[in-house]
Design a protein around this motif. Sequence first.
Motif, PDB file in Angstrom:
ATOM      1  N   ILE A 161       0.845  -1.200   0.000  1.00 21.76           N
ATOM      2  CA  ILE A 161       0.000   0.000   0.000  1.00 21.76           C
ATOM      3  C   ILE A 161       0.878   1.247   0.000  1.00 21.76           C
ATOM      4  O   ILE A 161       1.917   1.286   0.658  1.00 21.76           O
ATOM      5  CB  ILE A 161      -0.933  -0.014   1.232  1.00 21.76           C
ATOM      6  N   GLN A 171      -1.955   6.174   1.341  1.00 25.11           N
ATOM      7  CA  GLN A 171      -3.082   5.339   1.761  1.00 25.11           C
ATOM      8  C   GLN A 171      -2.866   4.794   3.167  1.00 25.11           C
ATOM      9  O   GLN A 171      -3.825   4.662   3.942  1.00 25.11           O
ATOM     10  CB  GLN A 171      -3.295   4.186   0.772  1.00 25.11           C
ATOM     11  N   ARG A 192     -13.196   2.967  -0.607  1.00 26.44           N
ATOM     12  CA  ARG A 192     -12.147   1.978  -0.869  1.00 26.44           C
ATOM     13  C   ARG A 192     -11.215   1.831   0.341  1.00 26.44           C
ATOM     14  O   ARG A 192     -10.844   0.723   0.726  1.00 26.44           O
ATOM     15  CB  ARG A 192     -11.357   2.398  -2.099  1.00 26.44           C
ATOM     16  N   ASP A 193     -10.867   2.956   0.973  1.00 27.28           N
ATOM     17  CA  ASP A 193     -10.005   2.902   2.161  1.00 27.28           C
ATOM     18  C   ASP A 193     -10.663   2.111   3.291  1.00 27.28           C
ATOM     19  O   ASP A 193     -10.011   1.302   3.960  1.00 27.28           O
ATOM     20  CB  ASP A 193      -9.680   4.310   2.640  1.00 27.28           C
ATOM     21  N   ILE A 202     -10.593  -1.558   2.465  1.00 31.41           N
ATOM     22  CA  ILE A 202      -9.254  -2.128   2.671  1.00 31.41           C
ATOM     23  C   ILE A 202      -9.000  -2.335   4.155  1.00 31.41           C
ATOM     24  O   ILE A 202      -8.457  -3.365   4.577  1.00 31.41           O
ATOM     25  CB  ILE A 202      -8.177  -1.219   2.041  1.00 31.41           C
ATOM     26  N   GLU A 223     -10.688  -5.353   5.252  1.00 38.22           N
ATOM     27  CA  GLU A 223      -9.947  -6.550   4.847  1.00 38.22           C
ATOM     28  C   GLU A 223      -8.814  -6.838   5.819  1.00 38.22           C
ATOM     29  O   GLU A 223      -8.551  -7.989   6.170  1.00 38.22           O
ATOM     30  CB  GLU A 223      -9.372  -6.368   3.437  1.00 38.22           C
TER      31      GLU A 223
END
Length: 292
Positions: free
Chosen positions: A5, A9, A44-45, A48, A51
């Motif tokens: 990453i 980010q 999206r952040d 992630i 995840e």
Amino acid sequence: MLDTISFSQKQRLAYIDFSLLFKGVIYRQDVINRFEVGLSAATRDLNIYKELAPDNLHYDARERRYFQTPQFKPVFEHDARRTLTKLANDISDGFDAIGDIHFPVESPSSLNVPDIFIVARLVQAILNNKAVNVIYTSLSSGSGSRELVPHAIVDNGLRWHVRAFDRKTQSFRDFVLTRISKVTIKDSPEQQEQAQADAEWQRLIPLQLVPHPKNVEHPTAIEMDYGMENSQLLIQVRAAMAGYLLRRWNVDCTERGTLKGAEYQLWLQNRFTLNNVDNLAIAPGYGKGGNR
């Protein structure tokens, strides 16, 4: 996954981690506002982050925000000293956890560093206006359960403490953070338990500090140290904090400036303003030659 990453980010993920740890909640809009990114990038952040740590947060569709889960474990390591300094200065980014820029400035080492997870729970309680149950170890009575309503985390110059209403004594008091071993967030407080009812916290008193009349040979040096005007420094402090500040700066609080020693470079000229302030037993010389 973190190794692949980008740095920018990682900053956003550290911010999400920091917010969940200390606030217990984060909105998608928080990421958008903090980093000036679009809705899709913020989404999206957060995906992630989920995840990386699926058990750290859950989404409430009705409130449209993410909440910390009971199983939360931070993804990043938040240094206690740096984080406390950032909290004190209202900086909520968590960037030091990913190798933030290290400036060549040092400060004296602290002998006692609070558990960052204890601090986080107390900050959550304060931000969400909740009472807490804590296990507290005092010098006088040892370990025991206390119900507190915290409203501020404070650096008194030597150690960190939490200012809170103590339901046991029905009074506002200071509790040393390193003596708290467990925090459980409880119910919402009554009005008389909240910060607005803390008279010593709400009351501001003026302190008139001048170069010590007997211990300082060249008072101009002291005036320069503290940016004095007209040979004095006039500051407003919370009554609850006055004793800590006077001790931290070794301010001679005797009536006529009679404490001797090179460490006493300042004298409190308007000593009478300290009448009816509770925590002055620690103020240098306050009990000598005066009205207490």
